[in-house]
Motif scaffolding. Structure first.
Motif, PDB file in Angstrom:
ATOM      1  N   ALA A 187       0.830  -1.210   0.000  1.00 19.99           N
ATOM      2  CA  ALA A 187       0.000   0.000   0.000  1.00 19.99           C
ATOM      3  C   ALA A 187       0.865   1.260   0.000  1.00 19.99           C
ATOM      4  N   VAL A 188       2.006   1.197   0.667  1.00 16.37           N
ATOM      5  CA  VAL A 188       2.930   2.332   0.667  1.00 16.37           C
ATOM      6  C   VAL A 188       3.451   2.583  -0.758  1.00 16.37           C
TER       7      VAL A 188
ATOM      8  N   ALA B  35       1.932   1.603  -3.557  1.00 14.65           N
ATOM      9  CA  ALA B  35       0.814   1.928  -4.453  1.00 14.65           C
ATOM     10  C   ALA B  35       0.246   3.319  -4.195  1.00 14.65           C
ATOM     11  N   ASN B  36       0.259   3.737  -2.955  1.00 18.13           N
ATOM     12  CA  ASN B  36      -0.354   5.028  -2.627  1.00 18.13           C
ATOM     13  C   ASN B  36       0.674   6.104  -2.279  1.00 18.13           C
ATOM     14  N   ASN B  37       1.423   5.915  -1.207  1.00 19.90           N
ATOM     15  CA  ASN B  37       2.348   6.972  -0.746  1.00 19.90           C
ATOM     16  C   ASN B  37       3.386   7.315  -1.810  1.00 19.90           C
ATOM     17  N   PHE B  38       3.993   6.276  -2.375  1.00 18.59           N
ATOM     18  CA  PHE B  38       5.079   6.531  -3.318  1.00 18.59           C
ATOM     19  C   PHE B  38       4.565   7.067  -4.660  1.00 18.59           C
ATOM     20  N   SER B  39       3.473   6.499  -5.160  1.00 22.17           N
ATOM     21  CA  SER B  39       2.965   7.015  -6.436  1.00 22.17           C
ATOM     22  C   SER B  39       2.502   8.462  -6.254  1.00 22.17           C
TER      23      SER B  39
ATOM     24  N   LEU C 192       5.282   1.369  -9.893  1.00 17.77           N
ATOM     25  CA  LEU C 192       5.062   1.150  -8.453  1.00 17.77           C
ATOM     26  C   LEU C 192       3.845   0.248  -8.229  1.00 17.77           C
ATOM     27  N   PHE C 193       2.820   0.402  -9.079  1.00 13.27           N
ATOM     28  CA  PHE C 193       1.662  -0.497  -8.974  1.00 13.27           C
ATOM     29  C   PHE C 193       2.103  -1.934  -9.261  1.00 13.27           C
TER      30      PHE C 193
ATOM     31  N   LEU D 117      -5.839  -3.970  -3.634  1.00 11.13           N
ATOM     32  CA  LEU D 117      -5.203  -2.647  -3.627  1.00 11.13           C
ATOM     33  C   LEU D 117      -5.892  -1.631  -4.542  1.00 11.13           C
TER      34      LEU D 117
ATOM     35  N   LEU E 245      -7.674   1.566  -3.217  1.00 15.66           N
ATOM     36  CA  LEU E 245      -6.665   2.508  -2.716  1.00 15.66           C
ATOM     37  C   LEU E 245      -6.012   3.262  -3.874  1.00 15.66           C
TER      38      LEU E 245
ATOM     39  N   THR F 166      -6.151   7.245  -4.682  1.00 17.23           N
ATOM     40  CA  THR F 166      -4.902   8.007  -4.747  1.00 17.23           C
ATOM     41  C   THR F 166      -4.966   9.082  -5.830  1.00 17.23           C
TER      42      THR F 166
ATOM     43  N   GLN G 277      -0.331  13.807   0.555  1.00 17.29           N
ATOM     44  CA  GLN G 277       0.675  12.825   0.986  1.00 17.29           C
ATOM     45  C   GLN G 277       0.377  12.281   2.385  1.00 17.29           C
ATOM     46  N   THR G 278       0.396  10.976   2.507  1.00 20.87           N
ATOM     47  CA  THR G 278       0.273  10.335   3.822  1.00 20.87           C
ATOM     48  C   THR G 278       1.368   9.274   3.935  1.00 20.87           C
TER      49      THR G 278
END
Lengths: 253, 253
Positions: free
Chosen positions: A162-163, A165-169, B172-173, B190, B193, B197, B210-211
Motif C-alpha cells: 500500500a505504501v 501503491a499510494n504513498n510513493f505514487s 510502483l503499482f 489494492l 486505494l 490516490t 501525501q500520507t
C-alpha cells in the motif's frame, strides 16, 4: 444487531464512525477519547466518554488510534468480553494482549473531511478465535462488500504494498508537479494522464499497462531526460525506477 | 473545414485518426504508411497510400511515427505548403526542417484497442509562425477543450514529468502487485486505494494528499518495512522515495 464501542477520535475513527452509522445491522453505542473537544462531533449520535471506567459492554471494541498507542490504549478494555480489534495495517494482532484480540483494517487512504464510499473499501480482518473471526466478518460485511481474512504476516506485506501503491505514487505526482512548475506549466495538464494511468488497471495488469522509454529501453530518450533533470534526487529516482522497469521487461527486448 | 493527412499507422496514429474523424470541422483526407496491411483499417474512411509521391495537399500533415523516425519521415512532405506537425513529447520541433514545422502532442497514454475520450486530453501545440500556431490551435480545439501552447523546451520537461506521473507510478503499482503475490493476496485488494490516490488530486495538491510513514517520519514503521522487503531493488526504491518524501515535509516535522 452487533454493538460496538469506538476508541479514538481522529481521522480514521471519524470515517469509521460515519460508516458504522450508515450500516444497517451495526451500531456505535459509545465513543471513547481523552479529548472532550474531539468527542463533540460524535456526541450527537452516540454516547461519549473520556473515562475508561465508563466504557460500556459491546460486541466489538474498535481501536482507531496511532500505531504506537494501540498496545497501551487496548489495556483500558482488557476486562471486557467483546472482541478488541485495532485498525492498523502494520501492527501485529498480538500487541493486544487479550484472547479476544482482532484486527479490522480498512485498506484505504482517508482524507479529513472527505467522505468515502465504504461499500467497496477492502476490510482486512483477523482474530485469535474462529468464532470471533466469524463475528468480525459479519460486522465488516455490514460495512463493505470486500472483506478479506488476512493474517498479521500477510497484512504487514500488504501494508508495504500500500505504501508503494499510494504513498510513493502520490509522491511521484508531487515530483511531476515540481517539474511542471519549473517550466511555468499548470499541474492540471498532467491530470488526464494520471487518471488514465489508474483507469487502465481496470482492464490491464500493471505490467501490460507499462509504457515509456524504460520499457522500450530507449537509451537516447532516457539520457536526454537525465540531462534535463537538475535536482540530483530526481535524477536518482529516474535512474532507479528506469532500471527496475527495464529489468521487468528484459525478456521483451 | 481544415483538411489533414495522417502520416503513420501505429497506435497513436490510430487513436488520432478516430479523434479526427469524430471531430466536426476537420477531416482526414489521406493516411500514408509504408505497410499496406497496417493501412487497411484506415481505408474505409480515408484515402490511403504507401507512395510519398501520391500524398495530397492538405492544411495539416500530422506525423505520428516513432521519435527517431520523425526527421526522416518528415522529408516526404517537405515540398508541401501545409503545416507539418509531429506528435512526440520529447522531440524538438526543429527536427522537421521546414518553415512550416509544428508540434501536435497529445499528452496521454494510449492503449491499443481502448478508445479514449479526446475531448479532455491536453494537446500541446507549437509552430514556427504565429499564423500556423493559430491554425494548429483551431485544428486542436476541434478535438479537445484543453489546448496548450507549449515550447519545445517546456515540452521536454513536461515529457519527463509525464514519465514520473505515468510510467513510474504504474511501475510502483507493478511492484505493489508483486508484494501482494508474494503473500498470495489478490492485486484487486489494492485497487480501491489506487483509484482513491488519483481521485484525491481532484481536490488536493499531491503535497497535501501525501500520507504514510515517510511523511510522519515514522522511523520504526519504515525500518519494519525495509526489513520486510526481500528484493534489494525494492529496498532501494523504498529508501530513496521515503527520503524524498521526508525532505519534502521536513518543515512539518
Amino acid at each position: 444487531m452487533l454493538t460496538s464501542v469506538l476508541i479514538g477520535t481522529g481521522n480514521v475513527a471519524s470515517h469509521l464512525f460515519d460508516a458504522f452509522m450508515d450500516a444497517d445491522n451495526i451500531g456505535v453505542q459509545q465513543v471513547f477519547g481523552r479529548n472532550t473537544m474531539a468527542l463533540e462531533k460524535f456526541s450527537k449520535h452516540a454516547l461519549t466518554t473520556t473515562k475508561s471506567s465508563e466504557i460500556i459492554d459491546a460486541d466489538v471494541y474498535i481501536i482507531a488510534v496511532s500505531d504506537d498507542a494501540i498496545e497501551e490504549v487496548s489495556k483500558i478494555v482488557l476486562n471486557k468480553e467483546g472482541i478488541i480489534a485495532h485498525t492498523s495495517g502494520s501492527v501485529p494482532m498480538n500487541v493486544i494482549q487479550h484472547s479476544n484480540s482482532g484486527v479490522f483494517y480498512p485498506l484505504q487512504t482517508f482524507t479529513k473531511g472527505k467522505k468515502v464510499d465504504f461499500s467497496k473499501i477492502p476490510i482486512c480482518i483477523e482474530a485469535r478465535h474462529d468464532n470471533h473471526l466469524e463475528k468480525l466478518k459479519t460486522f465488516a460485511q455490514n460495512v463493505s462488500t470486500a472483506v478479506y481474512e488476512i493474517s498479521s504476516e500477510q497484512r504487514e506485506k500488504l501494508h508495504i504494498a500500500a505504501v508503494f501503491a499510494n504513498n510513493f505514487s502520490n509522491h511521484l505526482f508531487k515530483l511531476a508537479e515540481e517539474l511542471c512548475q519549473s517550466e511555468d506549466l499548470p499541474f492540471e495538464i498532467l491530470k488526464p494522464l494520471i487518471y488514465e494511468t489508474t483507469h487502465k488497471l481496470k482492464h490491464l495488469s500493471p505490467k501490460a499497462a507499462q509504457t515509456g522509454p524504460a520499457r522500450r529501453n530507449d537509451i537516447q530518450t532516457m539520457q536526454k531526460h537525465l540531462d534535463g533533470l537538475e535536482n540530483p534526487v530526481h535524477k536518482k529516482i529516474y535512474q532507479l525506477l528506469s532500471e527496475s522497469i527495464k529489468s521487468n521487461h528484459e525478456e521483451e527486448l
